[in-house]
Design an enzyme around this catalytic site. Structure first.
Site, mmCIF file in Angstrom:
data_model
loop_
_atom_site.group_PDB
_atom_site.id
_atom_site.type_symbol
_atom_site.label_atom_id
_atom_site.label_comp_id
_atom_site.label_asym_id
_atom_site.label_seq_id
_atom_site.Cartn_x
_atom_site.Cartn_y
_atom_site.Cartn_z
ATOM 1 N N ALA A 103 22.433 -30.343 12.636
ATOM 2 C CA ALA A 103 22.228 -31.682 12.370
ATOM 3 C C ALA A 103 22.081 -32.105 10.672
ATOM 4 O O ALA A 103 21.908 -30.716 10.147
ATOM 5 C CB ALA A 103 20.924 -32.343 13.058
ATOM 6 N N GLY A 123 21.968 -27.832 15.905
ATOM 7 C CA GLY A 123 22.457 -29.139 16.780
ATOM 8 C C GLY A 123 23.751 -28.897 17.483
ATOM 9 O O GLY A 123 24.334 -29.235 18.418
ATOM 10 N N GLU A 148 23.215 -26.744 20.577
ATOM 11 C CA GLU A 148 22.685 -27.593 21.439
ATOM 12 C C GLU A 148 24.012 -28.310 21.991
ATOM 13 O O GLU A 148 23.845 -28.747 23.297
ATOM 14 C CB GLU A 148 21.644 -28.421 20.853
ATOM 15 N N GLU A 201 15.953 -23.755 13.506
ATOM 16 C CA GLU A 201 14.937 -24.819 13.218
ATOM 17 C C GLU A 201 13.532 -24.657 12.537
ATOM 18 O O GLU A 201 13.076 -25.205 11.738
ATOM 19 C CB GLU A 201 14.897 -25.732 14.193
#
Length: 256
Positions: free
Chosen positions: A62, A107, A110, A130
């Site tokens: 992200a 992300g 994910e 993260e």
């Protein structure tokens, strides 16, 4: 869809995250474009979807710059925004193959995990880093990773925040196969093509049965299967497939 490209090759749709200068990092605009791409897929003329990234990255994560100034409320809302889109991909009626060509971090990992099948190049790198940024995974990483590779290894990767290369990803079951960069998209398209040759309604029912069945206990899961199995007998493709088998021929499925 400025950050996502969509192409159609026969019955296969190709979704490409196209923000290479930022290693395809996910911000709100990219996520909106990704959702729009899936919303626009014609279920009548498409039987499988391949998701990949432009350049040397699948999705590097992200957008940290965009997240750095968020409040707790904004962070939660951003997590929900991404989770809703990834859940839409996970429950998309058609099989979705992730062709992971490079970094699949945060992300990006994910997003890959929201796809049905993951294959990668030998240049791919995976991880949920993260905790090194002071946050948890926010787009399903704490939930899907354990379901895919087992909770022990998932906790190790999430808690320690380190990355793994393609060979380790194959070893732990995060991906199904590893290819050279040149072989990756042809392999993804070949697999998608094999899926596209099968009876489309049956394939869609298989996906729903497997996804829905994993959410309930075995007694309920077999009822899910029974209903979707029975539903196939409403289709012309079931009749064509069985007729071809009995006559030692080959069925051409019409998605009806």
């Amino acid at each position: 869809m400025g950050f996502v490209k969509y192409e159609q090759e026969g019955f296969v749709g190709i979704v490409t995250i196209d923000r290479p200068k930022a290693l395809n990092a996910l911000n709100e605009e990219v996520l909106k474009d990704l959702e729009a791409a899936f919303d626009a897929i014609d279920l009548d003329t498409t039987r499988a979807v391949v998701v990949t990234g432009a350049g040397k990255s699948f999705v590097a994560g992200a957008d940290i710059g965009a997240m750095s100034t968020m409040t707790a409320e904004e962070g939660e809302a951003f997590g929900k925004f991404g989770n809703d889109i990834f859940r839409k991909i996970e429950t998309f009626p058609l099989p979705v193959i992730a062709a992971i060509n490079g970094f699949a971090l945060g992300g990006g990992n994910e997003l890959a995990m929201s796809c049905d099948i993951r294959i990668c190049s030998d240049k791919a790198v995976f991880g949920q880093p993260e905790v090194g940024l002071g946050i948890t995974p926010g787009f399903g990483g704490t939930q899907r990773l354990g379901r895919i590779i087992g909770i022990g290894m998932a906790k190790e990767l999430v808690y320690a925040g380190y990355n793994i290369k393609a060979d380790k990803a194959l070893e732990v079951g995060l991906v199904n196969a590893v290819y050279s960069p040149e072989e990756l998209m042809p392999a993804a398209m070949k697999l998608a093509g094999k899926i596209a040759k099968q009876a489309p309604i049956a394939v869609r029912n298989c996906k729903k049965a497997m996804n829905d069945g994993l959410q309930v206990d075995m007694d309920q899961a077999i009822v899910v299967e029974e209903k979707l199995f029975g539903d196939c007998f409403n289709s012309e493709d079931q009749k064509a497939g069985m007729k071809a088998f009995l006559e030692k021929g080959k069925a051409e499925f019409q998605n009806k």
